[in-house]
Design an enzyme around this catalytic site. Sequence first.
Site, short mmCIF file in Angstrom:
data_model
loop_
_atom_site.label_atom_id
_atom_site.label_comp_id
_atom_site.label_asym_id
_atom_site.label_seq_id
_atom_site.Cartn_x
_atom_site.Cartn_y
_atom_site.Cartn_z
N VAL A 102 0.00 -1.42 0.09
CA VAL A 102 -1.37 -1.69 -0.49
C VAL A 102 -2.48 -0.89 0.15
O VAL A 102 -2.54 -1.12 1.19
CB VAL A 102 -1.72 -3.31 -0.30
CG1 VAL A 102 -3.06 -3.38 -1.30
CG2 VAL A 102 -0.55 -4.29 -0.89
N GLY A 190 -6.41 -2.65 3.02
CA GLY A 190 -5.09 -2.39 2.96
C GLY A 190 -4.14 -3.31 3.60
O GLY A 190 -4.61 -3.98 4.61
N SER A 191 -2.91 -3.17 3.26
CA SER A 191 -1.97 -4.36 3.87
C SER A 191 -0.53 -3.87 3.51
O SER A 191 -0.32 -2.84 2.65
CB SER A 191 -2.07 -5.56 3.13
OG SER A 191 -1.80 -5.69 1.94
N ARG A 192 0.58 -4.32 4.22
CA ARG A 192 1.79 -4.17 3.60
C ARG A 192 2.25 -5.75 3.23
O ARG A 192 1.85 -6.46 4.12
CB ARG A 192 2.79 -3.81 4.83
CG ARG A 192 4.17 -3.83 4.71
CD ARG A 192 5.15 -3.25 5.67
NE ARG A 192 6.50 -3.92 5.13
CZ ARG A 192 7.44 -3.07 5.92
NH1 ARG A 192 7.43 -2.01 6.71
NH2 ARG A 192 8.77 -3.45 5.90
#
Length: 225
Positions: A102, A190-192
């Site tokens: 993301v 943002g992320s995972r």
Amino acid sequence: MGDNDHASDALPRIPGFEPAATPIVSLGLGLAGILLRVRPRLAPLPLALTAAAALLCRDPERATPDDADALFAPADGVAHGTNELYEHRFLHTDAVQLSINVSPFDVAVQRSPASGTIDYLEHHPADLLPLHTAHDVARRTERLFLGISTAWGPLLLVITARIPGQPVTPLVRLGDRVRAGQRLARVRFGSRVDLLAPRDLIEWQPAPGARLRAGVSLIGQVVLL
């Protein structure tokens, strides 16, 4: 959720945005209106900053298809393919993991991939102690583990912030019933997002590099035994 989350949800909501965007947009437009009268050349600056802030607070409504045996994307972003591993927190079995990247410009809200009950919730806040080794960097990123019991099996969602110290905010509680596409958590910049299911339970569909939309993109179908 904390008191601040409840206070944010109580704010008036601009369609397509989080409640937190309301005061930001109102302040930015008000400041731009004042500058248009006194310093017109400066008015574009607050408008640009307001637009950038609103971009980070997007939260559009989504219509999730009605398919009880389908698995939908839990996040906006790019699929990185699947891999197999043993999952010990909630599934306690060999599992297939789908990872989604993301970006900071994607919608920051994660959604439930299927209908079920939140039967596992573990929140790992960021460790802000001084860094001493490379391993310490991983502890600086906040993570949220959400286990969902569905009618056909368990799922585990792992949400990891990209920026050290950036919070992952859960929007559900342990024991909550959730529907497919319902908002579960939020993390900005943002992320995972990793989705894990027992091996041989799901026929996974997204190819590596596929662009996904949370609560809308079909990513798998339950294998009927």
